[in-house]
Design a protein around this motif. Structure first.
Motif, short mmCIF file in Angstrom:
data_model
loop_
_atom_site.label_atom_id
_atom_site.label_comp_id
_atom_site.label_asym_id
_atom_site.label_seq_id
_atom_site.Cartn_x
_atom_site.Cartn_y
_atom_site.Cartn_z
N LYS A 77 0.80 -1.23 0.00
CA LYS A 77 0.00 0.00 0.00
C LYS A 77 0.83 1.28 0.00
O LYS A 77 0.59 2.20 -0.75
CB LYS A 77 -0.93 0.01 1.21
CG LYS A 77 -1.87 -1.19 1.29
CD LYS A 77 -2.84 -1.23 0.12
CE LYS A 77 -3.80 -2.40 0.25
NZ LYS A 77 -4.70 -2.51 -0.91
N ASN A 78 1.81 1.35 0.88
CA ASN A 78 2.53 2.61 1.09
C ASN A 78 3.76 2.69 0.20
O ASN A 78 4.78 2.06 0.48
CB ASN A 78 2.94 2.75 2.56
CG ASN A 78 1.72 2.76 3.47
OD1 ASN A 78 0.73 3.42 3.18
ND2 ASN A 78 1.78 2.01 4.55
N VAL A 79 3.65 3.47 -0.87
CA VAL A 79 4.76 3.63 -1.79
C VAL A 79 5.49 4.93 -1.50
O VAL A 79 4.91 6.01 -1.54
CB VAL A 79 4.28 3.62 -3.26
CG1 VAL A 79 5.46 3.84 -4.21
CG2 VAL A 79 3.58 2.31 -3.57
N ILE A 80 6.78 4.81 -1.20
CA ILE A 80 7.61 5.98 -0.96
C ILE A 80 8.46 6.21 -2.19
O ILE A 80 9.29 5.37 -2.54
CB ILE A 80 8.50 5.78 0.29
CG1 ILE A 80 7.63 5.47 1.51
CG2 ILE A 80 9.38 7.00 0.53
CD1 ILE A 80 8.42 5.07 2.74
N VAL A 81 8.25 7.33 -2.87
CA VAL A 81 9.01 7.62 -4.09
C VAL A 81 10.30 8.34 -3.70
O VAL A 81 10.28 9.47 -3.21
CB VAL A 81 8.19 8.48 -5.07
CG1 VAL A 81 9.01 8.80 -6.31
CG2 VAL A 81 6.90 7.76 -5.44
N GLU A 82 11.42 7.65 -3.89
CA GLU A 82 12.72 8.21 -3.55
C GLU A 82 13.58 8.33 -4.80
O GLU A 82 13.24 7.79 -5.86
CB GLU A 82 13.42 7.30 -2.53
CG GLU A 82 12.67 7.18 -1.21
CD GLU A 82 13.37 6.24 -0.25
OE1 GLU A 82 14.06 5.32 -0.72
OE2 GLU A 82 13.21 6.42 0.97
N ASP A 83 14.70 9.02 -4.67
CA ASP A 83 15.63 9.15 -5.78
C ASP A 83 16.29 7.80 -6.07
O ASP A 83 16.40 6.94 -5.20
CB ASP A 83 16.72 10.18 -5.46
CG ASP A 83 16.17 11.60 -5.40
OD1 ASP A 83 15.10 11.84 -6.00
OD2 ASP A 83 16.79 12.45 -4.74
#
Length: 331
Positions: A168-174
């Protein structure tokens, strides 16, 4: 000396496709995957790989998948993590794959459902995590319902679709920079197969070479490319997949070469760019005049993998001219 730039291949397609979110990036057996969905699912899988499977910079992930959307999405997710994709032939015997997994110190093995089912006991004994993909995962609804009946039953905890649905929890990082992007494997014609390491920069330079006058019209709104060469083939990986997505061109994805389906897809999607090996074009000469005329939209045809005989080149170019196509076979 070529300057080394710190970036991942994912960064190149992300930059291009961020301005084309509503456009189709992959056409797969009737399913249209937009740039927005493609980037979103790459980001989701990068998050899953890092936080569920603990894939980090420099780790190796082995993939033996055919030309299905999962393969493209997972490659760029691996790349975004700074990990290395070890891409191998999907029909390799299990002993070859276990050896490759061991030799590359892979932490994760991604395979197709039928391969997993046929080698389940061996695969589950490997000291790696497992993800199982299905050909039906990205098929249109009706086709998926029909196709899923003939697929192997696999436990949900391994399945690509189940893992993605429950994350569920998508963290968009570099992206995390790592010089090596992919391991590909030679055919071993002069002895044992060799592992070839390709950097992000080297693959990007291939893309740049194509944009330097080789493809004259770089308009992404009209350029579509058919991809039938597999990812484990450097030509398929570098030109058919990465270069085309980096240009914002639509990829018409074909898991397996079929003479008439190939011609029909080119006609249906108005494909302008085709890449293949000489054997493929030799088979296309067997098409009737009516079916060969379906190739009329082609403008750029790149041939590699083996020597292109002069006779084949002349015959094919003559037939292209007869149907009004301006394309020619280019080595």
């Amino acid at each position: 000396m070529m300057k080394q730039v710190n970036f991942q291949l994912f960064d190149e397609i992300n930059k291009t496709l961020s301005d084309r979110y509503s456009e189709v990036s992959i056409y797969y057996l009737g399913r249209k995957i937009t740039a927005k969905k493609l980037i979103r699912e790459i980001n989701s899988w990068a998050d899953i790989l890092e936080n569920k499977f603990h894939i980090n910079k420099g780790d190796v992930v082995t993939m033996n998948l055919p030309n299905i959307p999962n393969a493209i999405i997972l490659f760029y997710a691996i790349n975004k993590c700074g990990a290395i994709a070890n891409i191998i032939h999907p029909l390799n015997p299990i002993n070859t794959i276990t050896k490759t997994i061991s030799n590359t110190y892979s932490k994760l093995f991604i395979t197709l459902d039928n391969y997993f089912a046929s080698n389940k006991n061996v695969i589950e004994d490997l000291d790696v995590s497992i993800i199982v993909c299905r050909v039906s995962d990205y098929l249109p609804y009706i086709k998926r319902k029909l196709y899923i009946r003939q697929e192997q039953k696999v436990e949900g905890r391994y399945l690509y679709t189940e893992i993605l649905k429950n994350w569920k929890n998508v963290i968009v990082e570099d992206s995390k920079f790592n010089n090596i992007a992919v391991y590909l494997h030679s055919t071993g014609t002069t002895g044992e197969s060799k592992t070839v390491a390709l950097s992000n920069n080297a693959i990007s330079q291939l893309k740049n070479a194509l944009s330097n006058g080789v493809i004259e019209d770089m308009n992404p709104n009209r350029n579509k490319s058919i991809m039938v060469l597999p990812l484990f083939h450097s030509f398929g990986f570098g030109v058919c997949m990465h270069a085309m997505l980096s240009f914002g061109f639509e990829i018409v994805l074909m898991p397996k070469f079929d003479l008439h389906k190939f011609a029909n897809l080119i006609s249906k999607r108005k494909v302008a760019i085709c890449t293949g090996v000489p054997t493929m074009f030799s088979k296309l000469l067997k098409l009737s005049e009516k079916d060969f005329s379906k190739l009329k939209s082609l403008e750029n045809i790149f041939v590699g993998g083996e020597k292109l005989e002069k006779e084949l080149k002349l015959k094919f170019n003559k037939r292209l001219s007869q149907i009004g196509s301006t394309a020619e076979l280019v080595e």
